[in-house]
Design a protein around this motif. Structure first.
Motif, PDB file in Angstrom:
ATOM      1  N   GLU A 173       3.911   1.756  34.826  1.00 46.64           N
ATOM      2  CA  GLU A 173       4.600   1.460  33.578  1.00 46.64           C
ATOM      3  C   GLU A 173       3.608   1.052  32.489  1.00 46.64           C
ATOM      4  N   ALA A 174       2.608   0.249  32.868  1.00 46.74           N
ATOM      5  CA  ALA A 174       1.576  -0.155  31.907  1.00 46.74           C
ATOM      6  C   ALA A 174       0.803   1.057  31.417  1.00 46.74           C
ATOM      7  N   ARG A 175       0.564   1.995  32.294  1.00 47.22           N
ATOM      8  CA  ARG A 175      -0.138   3.228  31.918  1.00 47.22           C
ATOM      9  C   ARG A 175       0.676   4.019  30.892  1.00 47.22           C
ATOM     10  N   GLN A 176       1.989   4.089  31.093  1.00 43.18           N
ATOM     11  CA  GLN A 176       2.856   4.802  30.154  1.00 43.18           C
ATOM     12  C   GLN A 176       2.966   4.061  28.825  1.00 43.18           C
ATOM     13  N   ILE A 177       2.994   2.737  28.868  1.00 46.83           N
ATOM     14  CA  ILE A 177       3.090   1.940  27.638  1.00 46.83           C
ATOM     15  C   ILE A 177       1.836   2.119  26.798  1.00 46.83           C
ATOM     16  N   ALA A 178       0.667   2.137  27.447  1.00 46.42           N
ATOM     17  CA  ALA A 178      -0.613   2.198  26.731  1.00 46.42           C
ATOM     18  C   ALA A 178      -0.986   3.605  26.289  1.00 46.42           C
ATOM     19  N   ALA A 179      -0.289   4.621  26.768  1.00 42.88           N
ATOM     20  CA  ALA A 179      -0.651   6.006  26.454  1.00 42.88           C
ATOM     21  C   ALA A 179      -0.582   6.259  24.952  1.00 42.88           C
ATOM     22  N   ASP A 211      -4.263 -18.258  28.835  1.00 37.23           N
ATOM     23  CA  ASP A 211      -4.633 -17.095  29.643  1.00 37.23           C
ATOM     24  C   ASP A 211      -3.391 -16.254  29.910  1.00 37.23           C
ATOM     25  N   VAL A 212      -3.492 -14.961  29.621  1.00 33.37           N
ATOM     26  CA  VAL A 212      -2.375 -14.038  29.803  1.00 33.37           C
ATOM     27  C   VAL A 212      -2.800 -12.996  30.824  1.00 33.37           C
ATOM     28  N   GLU A 213      -1.984 -12.828  31.860  1.00 33.53           N
ATOM     29  CA  GLU A 213      -2.243 -11.797  32.865  1.00 33.53           C
ATOM     30  C   GLU A 213      -1.888 -10.434  32.271  1.00 33.53           C
ATOM     31  N   VAL A 214      -2.821  -9.488  32.360  1.00 31.53           N
ATOM     32  CA  VAL A 214      -2.623  -8.183  31.737  1.00 31.53           C
ATOM     33  C   VAL A 214      -3.034  -7.069  32.685  1.00 31.53           C
ATOM     34  N   TRP A 215      -2.547  -5.887  32.356  1.00 32.39           N
ATOM     35  CA  TRP A 215      -3.058  -4.652  32.926  1.00 32.39           C
ATOM     36  C   TRP A 215      -4.074  -4.118  31.921  1.00 32.39           C
ATOM     37  N   VAL A 216      -5.282  -3.818  32.387  1.00 32.66           N
ATOM     38  CA  VAL A 216      -6.308  -3.230  31.529  1.00 32.66           C
ATOM     39  C   VAL A 216      -6.244  -1.726  31.759  1.00 32.66           C
ATOM     40  N   VAL A 217      -5.789  -0.996  30.736  1.00 35.48           N
ATOM     41  CA  VAL A 217      -5.605   0.453  30.850  1.00 35.48           C
ATOM     42  C   VAL A 217      -6.723   1.149  30.076  1.00 35.48           C
ATOM     43  N   PRO A 218      -7.616   1.867  30.778  1.00 38.69           N
ATOM     44  CA  PRO A 218      -8.673   2.599  30.059  1.00 38.69           C
ATOM     45  C   PRO A 218      -8.115   3.889  29.471  1.00 38.69           C
ATOM     46  N   LEU A 219      -8.486   4.169  28.230  1.00 38.06           N
ATOM     47  CA  LEU A 219      -8.104   5.429  27.590  1.00 38.06           C
ATOM     48  C   LEU A 219      -9.356   6.283  27.479  1.00 38.06           C
ATOM     49  N   GLN A 220      -9.242   7.519  27.911  1.00 34.82           N
ATOM     50  CA  GLN A 220     -10.401   8.398  27.967  1.00 34.82           C
ATOM     51  C   GLN A 220     -10.223   9.571  27.023  1.00 34.82           C
ATOM     52  N   ARG A 221     -11.338  10.034  26.490  1.00 38.92           N
ATOM     53  CA  ARG A 221     -11.370  11.234  25.657  1.00 38.92           C
ATOM     54  C   ARG A 221     -12.629  11.991  26.042  1.00 38.92           C
ATOM     55  N   GLY A 222     -12.479  13.233  26.427  1.00 36.70           N
ATOM     56  CA  GLY A 222     -13.625  14.044  26.813  1.00 36.70           C
ATOM     57  C   GLY A 222     -14.282  13.548  28.094  1.00 36.70           C
ATOM     58  N   GLY A 223     -13.515  12.958  29.000  1.00 33.58           N
ATOM     59  CA  GLY A 223     -14.059  12.488  30.261  1.00 33.58           C
ATOM     60  C   GLY A 223     -14.797  11.158  30.155  1.00 33.58           C
ATOM     61  N   ARG A 224     -14.762  10.509  28.998  1.00 25.28           N
ATOM     62  CA  ARG A 224     -15.483   9.257  28.765  1.00 25.28           C
ATOM     63  C   ARG A 224     -14.497   8.184  28.326  1.00 25.28           C
ATOM     64  N   THR A 225     -14.590   6.985  28.882  1.00 24.35           N
ATOM     65  CA  THR A 225     -13.715   5.887  28.476  1.00 24.35           C
ATOM     66  C   THR A 225     -14.152   5.393  27.109  1.00 24.35           C
ATOM     67  N   VAL A 226     -13.243   5.470  26.122  1.00 24.15           N
ATOM     68  CA  VAL A 226     -13.579   5.089  24.751  1.00 24.15           C
ATOM     69  C   VAL A 226     -12.756   3.903  24.252  1.00 24.15           C
ATOM     70  N   LYS A 227     -11.732   3.492  25.023  1.00 29.20           N
ATOM     71  CA  LYS A 227     -10.867   2.419  24.547  1.00 29.20           C
ATOM     72  C   LYS A 227     -10.206   1.754  25.741  1.00 29.20           C
ATOM     73  N   GLU A 228      -9.939   0.458  25.614  1.00 29.16           N
ATOM     74  CA  GLU A 228      -9.167  -0.268  26.613  1.00 29.16           C
ATOM     75  C   GLU A 228      -7.961  -0.880  25.914  1.00 29.16           C
ATOM     76  N   VAL A 229      -6.796  -0.775  26.547  1.00 24.09           N
ATOM     77  CA  VAL A 229      -5.576  -1.363  26.009  1.00 24.09           C
ATOM     78  C   VAL A 229      -5.101  -2.407  27.014  1.00 24.09           C
ATOM     79  N   TYR A 230      -4.729  -3.582  26.501  1.00 27.56           N
ATOM     80  CA  TYR A 230      -4.282  -4.687  27.342  1.00 27.56           C
ATOM     81  C   TYR A 230      -2.772  -4.804  27.246  1.00 27.56           C
ATOM     82  N   VAL A 231      -2.090  -4.588  28.382  1.00 25.88           N
ATOM     83  CA  VAL A 231      -0.629  -4.638  28.444  1.00 25.88           C
ATOM     84  C   VAL A 231      -0.244  -5.855  29.272  1.00 25.88           C
TER      85      VAL A 231
END
Length: 133
Positions: free
Chosen positions: A73-79, A99-119
């Motif tokens: 679900e976190a992956r879908q939210i951060a997409a 302190d907030v517990e989060v899911w760290v979702v890496p976003l990739q472009r061109g096979g490289r992680t360019v962004k992290e989203v915290y859900v």
């Protein structure tokens, strides 16, 4: 001597002469004036830019908004469009001293992680993001 050669050899000789002249022109300095060297000794510090974050509409039939969010679900939210969402990992971030517990979702472009989203694990809200360089 030049008149004894066939036309192909004459053309080849002219091409070689032209190539030599172009090479000499490109590597020699015909401007004998004073050369000016430009250097920038000031270091420009990059300034962080605010990133607009679109929060998906979370209006579904859940009555309890404090329900924990799964990794999928976190992956879908951060997409986001233009990015591929990677496998979320658990983490925590400090928001205003809490302190907030989060899911760290890496976003990739061109096979490289360019962004992290915290859900947020509790409620599924995007609480932050970070651009990676």
């Amino acid at each position: 001597m030049f008149s004894d050669l066939r036309w192909e050899y004459k053309a080849l000789a002219i091409i070689a002469i032209i190539a030599t002249l172009v090479t000499l022109y490109s590597y020699s300095s015909f401007n004998h004036g004073e050369r000016v060297r430009l250097s920038d000794s000031t270091q420009i510090q990059p300034q962080p830019q605010p990133v607009p974050v679109s929060v998906p509409n979370m209006t579904d039939n859940r009555t309890n908004t404090t329900e924990n969010v799964t990794a999928e679900e976190a992956r879908q939210i951060a997409a986001e469009s233009g990015y591929t969402a990677g496998q979320p990992t658990r983490g925590s971030i400090n928001l205003n001293g809490t302190d907030v517990e989060v899911w760290v979702v890496p976003l990739q472009r061109g096979g490289r992680t360019v962004k992290e989203v915290y859900v947020s694990m509790e409620g599924g809200q995007i609480v932050g993001s970070r651009e990676l360089t």
